[in-house]
Design an enzyme around this catalytic site. Sequence first.
Site, PDB file in Angstrom:
ATOM      1  N   THR A   1    -131.693 -72.674  57.327  1.00 53.08           N
ATOM      2  CA  THR A   1    -133.043 -72.088  57.387  1.00 53.08           C
ATOM      3  C   THR A   1    -134.016 -73.190  56.992  1.00 53.08           C
ATOM      4  O   THR A   1    -133.638 -74.136  56.299  1.00 53.08           O
ATOM      5  CB  THR A   1    -133.197 -70.924  56.392  1.00 53.08           C
ATOM      6  OG1 THR A   1    -133.017 -71.453  55.081  1.00 53.08           O
ATOM      7  CG2 THR A   1    -132.176 -69.838  56.648  1.00 53.08           C
TER       8      THR A   1
ATOM      9  N   GLU B   1    -130.453 -65.902  59.629  1.00 57.79           N
ATOM     10  CA  GLU B   1    -129.375 -65.174  58.950  1.00 57.79           C
ATOM     11  C   GLU B   1    -128.785 -64.058  59.814  1.00 57.79           C
ATOM     12  O   GLU B   1    -127.815 -63.422  59.444  1.00 57.79           O
ATOM     13  CB  GLU B   1    -129.901 -64.568  57.640  1.00 57.79           C
ATOM     14  CG  GLU B   1    -130.160 -65.569  56.523  1.00 57.79           C
ATOM     15  CD  GLU B   1    -131.543 -66.195  56.561  1.00 57.79           C
ATOM     16  OE1 GLU B   1    -132.178 -66.177  57.643  1.00 57.79           O
ATOM     17  OE2 GLU B   1    -131.984 -66.712  55.522  1.00 57.79           O
TER      18      GLU B   1
ATOM     19  N   TRP C   1    -152.023 -52.091  50.972  1.00 61.53           N
ATOM     20  CA  TRP C   1    -151.511 -53.293  51.634  1.00 61.53           C
ATOM     21  C   TRP C   1    -152.236 -53.586  52.940  1.00 61.53           C
ATOM     22  O   TRP C   1    -152.470 -52.687  53.738  1.00 61.53           O
ATOM     23  CB  TRP C   1    -150.015 -53.121  51.957  1.00 61.53           C
ATOM     24  CG  TRP C   1    -149.141 -53.174  50.747  1.00 61.53           C
ATOM     25  CD1 TRP C   1    -149.556 -53.203  49.444  1.00 61.53           C
ATOM     26  CD2 TRP C   1    -147.711 -53.188  50.727  1.00 61.53           C
ATOM     27  NE1 TRP C   1    -148.469 -53.225  48.612  1.00 61.53           N
ATOM     28  CE2 TRP C   1    -147.320 -53.213  49.373  1.00 61.53           C
ATOM     29  CE3 TRP C   1    -146.729 -53.173  51.713  1.00 61.53           C
ATOM     30  CZ2 TRP C   1    -145.989 -53.243  48.982  1.00 61.53           C
ATOM     31  CZ3 TRP C   1    -145.413 -53.194  51.335  1.00 61.53           C
ATOM     32  CH2 TRP C   1    -145.040 -53.230  49.987  1.00 61.53           C
TER      33      TRP C   1
END
Length: 535
Positions: free
Chosen positions: A184, A327, A440
């Site tokens: 990554t 992943e 949010w």
Amino acid sequence: MKGNMLNWDVTVPKLIDHAEKYSFDAEIVSRELDNSISKITVGDCLSRSRRVATMLLNFGVHQGDRVGTIAWNNSRHFEVYFGVTGMGAVLHTINPRLFPEQLIYILNHAEDKVVFVDETFLPLIAAVQEHLQNSPHIILMGPKKNTELGINNLHFYDELLASTQPIENWTDVDELDAAALCYTSGTTGNPKGVLYSHRSTMLHSWAAGNALRFDTNSSVLPVVPMFHVNAWGTPYTTLMNGHKLILPGQALDGASLYELISNENASVLMGVPTVWLGLLNYLKENNLTLQGIEKVMVGGSAAPLAMIKEFNQKHNTFLVHGWGMTEMSPLGTLNLPSKKMMQLPDEERYALQTKQGYPLFGVELKIVDDDNNQLPRDGKAQGALKVRGPWIIESYFKAESPAVDDEGWFDTGDVATIFPDGCMQIMDRAKDVIKSGGEWISSIDLENAAVGHPDIEEACVVGVPHPKWDERPILLVICKGDLDKTSINEYLSEKVAKWWLPDDIIKVDNLPHGATGKLLKVELREKYKHHLMEN
Ligand code: ADP
């Protein structure tokens, strides 16, 4: 009671064997470093992979050893992919856009014995070679060249290949053995290795080919690099199904891509939004349209609404949003053109297409709150997105503890919403979501709305500290001409809730991107952390 069927390992060597027998005449078109176009059949390419396998044996590479590549999407890279994995070694694709310290870390951590390198990237090797503990052999992927870079252990691919005999049999590996390794990009800390098995790679490939509904006549052009999560698995998927594969080499600009797409009759395009932005701009400037494109698969970051519309309205094609990560091999969800979706009025369909879609069979998804309680699929609740499945990570390479919880769930680091019909929408990276007065705000949604404004070329929204609301969004834009904040604000207020509107809009000349093309927001948050505190 157990079933009675044969326990037949699904492995890459078996895939190669199958392709050599049944897909040998499929074509691989490739742009070479000198910009010429080469054409080779799968059969000829794989017979060269057989020589690569012998070459590796001659260098003392054993089953399970790691072999690196630093290369563009081209046919030599394809040969190496299957030569390495077919002889039982582990293909370690390396992203050349990493910083030198990260490259050194990765090459040492993976303990690569041999590294195949395109000429473009030889200076990278020259810069780091003295720090490599394993003294890997370096193979320049091309003809013999005089270089003045002072590289040790340097060999030349074409010369070696010509003097090597093909391996007789591919290696018989266990399906749980390692097949490929990708790191990554590690925006914080060291990069982490994700070690795919033969089984995970083959299951992913089956699922991806099936879900994307490639048919035998598809010609697939992966612009997504073979060094980025194996070009989303495309080399394996196309080999499995015998499709024509079009590899764009280093030329990723709009003009070069258009040339390749039209001359080679590409029907499926795959890449990140930035690449398509370049292509669409080129097409617009030159008054060109794409013909015969079935679908454009977009992932890596969110595809903006404006792009979805432009592909459909001007180029008569369908943008398929995909989501996943290193992943996850990487494919997790796809938003395909279902019958239900295609019956909707255009504007409603476009809005649906901005979502990341439905998981493939083999990917389980859930969203959870801070206490790990599962949240409802109501299209409203937002939570940490967790996944598990047979092509999803269990632990990082050489890590001492697992990367998943006790029940096998991996936390993706994304915040998402799931709708009652199962459609998933990424709201943000957990670390990028803006927490304003307890509510949010999705930086991705705001960016997507902003790039629809005719003056804005690229937009980045970050949350910065605010004396009253904890955090508020600011919008950084690369724009054509002078910045017109009023016009941008008016435009945005038609697209998002009023309290989402950015507290400031700042014109910038460029925006920082990481090795996989994603915006580096950590850097920007740091730079602008006092911006609203001082105002
Ligand atoms: P890196 O090496 O940068 O982690 P990855 O390709 O593994 O590269 O990045 C995965 C992340 O990219 C996901 O967790 C998600 O945040 C983002 N991403 C991938 N596809 C999409 C998409 N279609 N929409 C929004 N974000 C996406």
